[in-house]
Design a protein around this motif. Structure first.
Motif, PDB file in Angstrom:
ATOM      1  N   HIS A 268     112.820  28.451 -15.175  1.00 13.45           N
ATOM      2  CA  HIS A 268     112.425  29.091 -16.434  1.00 13.45           C
ATOM      3  C   HIS A 268     110.923  28.963 -16.655  1.00 13.45           C
ATOM      4  O   HIS A 268     110.464  28.934 -17.798  1.00 13.45           O
ATOM      5  N   PHE A 269     110.175  28.880 -15.583  1.00 11.85           N
ATOM      6  CA  PHE A 269     108.731  28.692 -15.693  1.00 11.85           C
ATOM      7  C   PHE A 269     108.083  29.934 -16.301  1.00 11.85           C
ATOM      8  O   PHE A 269     108.406  31.069 -15.954  1.00 11.85           O
ATOM      9  N   ARG A 270     107.159  29.698 -17.244  1.00 10.46           N
ATOM     10  CA  ARG A 270     106.379  30.760 -17.859  1.00 10.46           C
ATOM     11  C   ARG A 270     104.902  30.503 -17.603  1.00 10.46           C
ATOM     12  O   ARG A 270     104.455  29.364 -17.548  1.00 10.46           O
ATOM     13  N   LEU A 271     104.156  31.576 -17.442  1.00 11.10           N
ATOM     14  CA  LEU A 271     102.732  31.468 -17.194  1.00 11.10           C
ATOM     15  C   LEU A 271     102.032  30.877 -18.414  1.00 11.10           C
ATOM     16  O   LEU A 271     102.222  31.340 -19.538  1.00 11.10           O
ATOM     17  N   VAL A 272     101.227  29.854 -18.197  1.00 15.49           N
ATOM     18  CA  VAL A 272     100.516  29.169 -19.270  1.00 15.49           C
ATOM     19  C   VAL A 272      99.091  29.700 -19.334  1.00 15.49           C
ATOM     20  O   VAL A 272      98.384  29.735 -18.317  1.00 15.49           O
ATOM     21  N   GLY A 273      98.663  30.122 -20.513  1.00 18.25           N
ATOM     22  CA  GLY A 273      97.320  30.653 -20.697  1.00 18.25           C
ATOM     23  C   GLY A 273      96.341  29.589 -21.150  1.00 18.25           C
ATOM     24  O   GLY A 273      96.602  28.378 -21.090  1.00 18.25           O
ATOM     25  N   LEU A 274      95.191  30.027 -21.628  1.00 16.69           N
ATOM     26  CA  LEU A 274      94.173  29.110 -22.116  1.00 16.69           C
ATOM     27  C   LEU A 274      94.600  28.510 -23.451  1.00 16.69           C
ATOM     28  O   LEU A 274      95.088  29.215 -24.336  1.00 16.69           O
ATOM     29  N   GLY A 275      94.407  27.219 -23.613  1.00 21.33           N
ATOM     30  CA  GLY A 275      94.610  26.578 -24.905  1.00 21.33           C
ATOM     31  C   GLY A 275      93.375  26.757 -25.784  1.00 21.33           C
ATOM     32  O   GLY A 275      92.314  27.193 -25.323  1.00 21.33           O
ATOM     33  N   TRP A 276      93.520  26.400 -27.050  1.00 24.19           N
ATOM     34  CA  TRP A 276      92.389  26.560 -27.963  1.00 24.19           C
ATOM     35  C   TRP A 276      91.231  25.670 -27.558  1.00 24.19           C
ATOM     36  O   TRP A 276      90.054  26.043 -27.705  1.00 24.19           O
ATOM     37  N   ASP A 277      91.543  24.471 -27.028  1.00 21.07           N
ATOM     38  CA  ASP A 277      90.471  23.577 -26.595  1.00 21.07           C
ATOM     39  C   ASP A 277      89.763  24.123 -25.359  1.00 21.07           C
ATOM     40  O   ASP A 277      88.527  24.019 -25.240  1.00 21.07           O
ATOM     41  N   GLU A 278      90.528  24.728 -24.437  1.00 19.47           N
ATOM     42  CA  GLU A 278      89.910  25.310 -23.245  1.00 19.47           C
ATOM     43  C   GLU A 278      89.069  26.530 -23.601  1.00 19.47           C
ATOM     44  O   GLU A 278      87.989  26.745 -23.015  1.00 19.47           O
ATOM     45  N   SER A 279      89.538  27.325 -24.562  1.00 16.49           N
ATOM     46  CA  SER A 279      88.741  28.465 -25.022  1.00 16.49           C
ATOM     47  C   SER A 279      87.455  27.998 -25.685  1.00 16.49           C
ATOM     48  O   SER A 279      86.379  28.599 -25.492  1.00 16.49           O
ATOM     49  N   LEU A 280      87.538  26.922 -26.456  1.00 16.23           N
ATOM     50  CA  LEU A 280      86.337  26.377 -27.099  1.00 16.23           C
ATOM     51  C   LEU A 280      85.351  25.854 -26.064  1.00 16.23           C
ATOM     52  O   LEU A 280      84.131  26.060 -26.195  1.00 16.23           O
ATOM     53  N   ILE A 281      85.865  25.205 -25.030  1.00 17.43           N
ATOM     54  CA  ILE A 281      84.984  24.718 -23.962  1.00 17.43           C
ATOM     55  C   ILE A 281      84.300  25.886 -23.260  1.00 17.43           C
ATOM     56  O   ILE A 281      83.105  25.822 -22.926  1.00 17.43           O
ATOM     57  N   LEU A 282      85.044  26.974 -23.030  1.00 20.05           N
ATOM     58  CA  LEU A 282      84.450  28.150 -22.400  1.00 20.05           C
ATOM     59  C   LEU A 282      83.330  28.726 -23.254  1.00 20.05           C
ATOM     60  O   LEU A 282      82.255  29.072 -22.741  1.00 20.05           O
ATOM     61  N   LEU A 283      83.540  28.824 -24.569  1.00 18.61           N
ATOM     62  CA  LEU A 283      82.508  29.340 -25.463  1.00 18.61           C
ATOM     63  C   LEU A 283      81.287  28.429 -25.477  1.00 18.61           C
ATOM     64  O   LEU A 283      80.141  28.903 -25.442  1.00 18.61           O
ATOM     65  N   MET A 284      81.529  27.125 -25.531  1.00 25.56           N
ATOM     66  CA  MET A 284      80.406  26.181 -25.544  1.00 25.56           C
ATOM     67  C   MET A 284      79.635  26.225 -24.238  1.00 25.56           C
ATOM     68  O   MET A 284      78.391  26.178 -24.236  1.00 25.56           O
ATOM     69  N   LEU A 285      80.343  26.323 -23.118  1.00 22.07           N
ATOM     70  CA  LEU A 285      79.679  26.390 -21.824  1.00 22.07           C
ATOM     71  C   LEU A 285      78.865  27.666 -21.687  1.00 22.07           C
ATOM     72  O   LEU A 285      77.717  27.647 -21.201  1.00 22.07           O
ATOM     73  N   ALA A 286      79.439  28.796 -22.124  1.00 19.39           N
ATOM     74  CA  ALA A 286      78.714  30.064 -22.060  1.00 19.39           C
ATOM     75  C   ALA A 286      77.490  30.033 -22.965  1.00 19.39           C
ATOM     76  O   ALA A 286      76.405  30.515 -22.590  1.00 19.39           O
ATOM     77  N   ALA A 287      77.620  29.462 -24.176  1.00 26.86           N
ATOM     78  CA  ALA A 287      76.481  29.364 -25.087  1.00 26.86           C
ATOM     79  C   ALA A 287      75.391  28.464 -24.512  1.00 26.86           C
ATOM     80  O   ALA A 287      74.191  28.763 -24.618  1.00 26.86           O
ATOM     81  N   PHE A 288      75.789  27.372 -23.876  1.00 24.55           N
ATOM     82  CA  PHE A 288      74.808  26.470 -23.273  1.00 24.55           C
ATOM     83  C   PHE A 288      74.070  27.145 -22.115  1.00 24.55           C
ATOM     84  O   PHE A 288      72.850  26.991 -21.975  1.00 24.55           O
ATOM     85  N   LEU A 289      74.814  27.895 -21.298  1.00 26.20           N
ATOM     86  CA  LEU A 289      74.156  28.612 -20.201  1.00 26.20           C
ATOM     87  C   LEU A 289      73.170  29.646 -20.740  1.00 26.20           C
ATOM     88  O   LEU A 289      72.070  29.812 -20.201  1.00 26.20           O
TER      89      LEU A 289
END
Length: 308
Positions: A268-289
């Motif tokens: 019954h495995f379902r594909l797991v997407g980005l969590g809110w913390d991972e999305s926040l890390i992506l935004l912070m990393l992109a802003a820092f770059l």
């Protein structure tokens, strides 16, 4: 002191809004830049999700490790059950299940769909099978291998099959995918850095006259640089937000296919997407770059511009 602090934040707030307003005045050029940034961030994010879900699959299927014991043809009925009871007393073993040749033939006939072909056999060629589940402290591959070697020395056991062999291949594939995701992420993040840096370099050169006038009236390089820094941050934040949306769309599109594939393996495995913390890390990393690219690129060219 409070007025100076309030004025400092007010100036930053004004320059932050002005940077966003200036970006909106050039919708076409900034749209293309943001699209490239979003795609450049979506690719490593998608590889990260692939590696993340593969790790989850490995964790879900890794335990418990099972050993399948194929008994000799002479080990039938009471002898096989006695062996089962004896092995169940071992401290290394949590449970033992016995599958008789008749049960194995019945399961094979139902699952394989070869009922008519199997009915032509004179004798049942399947051996008796013991399915052994090691204890909690014997689930690791090294301990399970030692237990398998000990079981092979038993008289009525012809072969011992460690069912976690394929998990070792899965672990190797997982390590390959994680390494590939890290390499691609590094390359694409470097591409984001270069795209933002080059865009702001061109913007500084296009505003050369304005920069010269500001320096003539006494503006410092840090004051002139600040709007470019905020522009770089806006590039990163907007590009990261669009990348999160694209990743969500990709996850939704692939979820049905993954669910169908998992159903073939009774999972019954379902594909797991980005969590809110991972999305926040992506935004912070992109802003820092974006900030770092603006700091290195724009500051260098601002120093080269001198008032005439």
């Amino acid at each position: 002191m409070a007025r100076n602090t309030t004025g400092f934040f007010a100036v930053h707030k004004q320059q932050c809004k002005q940077a966003l307003t200036d970006m909106m005045r050039r919708p076409l050029g900034n749209f293309l830049t943001l699209a490239v940034l979003a795609f450049a961030l979506t690719l490593p994010t998608t590889f990260y999700l692939f590696a993340k879900n593969l790790v989850l699959v490995g964790q879900a299927w890794q335990n418990p490790t099972q050993l399948t014991l194929y008994l000799s043809p002479a080990s039938k009925g009471t002898a096989a059950e006695n062996l089962r009871d004896e092995l169940a007393k071992w401290p290394e073993i949590a449970s033992v299940d016995y599958i008789s040749p008749q049960q194995g033939m019945e399961e094979f006939r139902q699952q394989a769909g070869f009922e008519q072909a199997l009915s032509l056999l004179d004798d049942n060629p399947l051996p008796g099978v013991l399915v052994v589940e090691p204890g909690a402290q014997w689930q690791q591959p090294e301990q399970a291998t030692q237990l398998a070697s000990r079981l092979r020395s038993q008289a009525m056991i012809d072969e011992v099959r460690l069912d976690s062999d394929w998990l070792q291949r899965l672990v190797a594939i997982k390590q390959l995918v994680v390494t590939l995701a890290m390499v691609i992420s590094g390359l694409m993040l470097m591409a984001v850095f270069l795209i933002v840096g080059n865009t702001l370099r061109l913007q500084v050169l296009n505003q050369r006259d304005e920069v010269q006038v500001m320096k003539l009236v006494g503006a410092t390089d840090s004051f002139i640089l600040r709007p470019f820094l905020y522009t770089g941050v806006w590039y990163g934040v907007i590009g990261g937000a669009v990348a999160c949306l694209l990743t969500l769309v990709i996850t939704l599109l692939l979820d049905s296919a993954v669910t169908s594939l998992a159903g073939l393996y009774d999972s019954h495995f379902r594909l797991v997407g980005l969590g809110w913390d991972e999305s926040l890390i992506l935004l912070m990393l992109a802003a820092f770059l974006g900030l770092l690219a603006a700091r290195l690129s724009a500051a260098r060219h601002l120093k080269e511009i001198e008032p005439v």
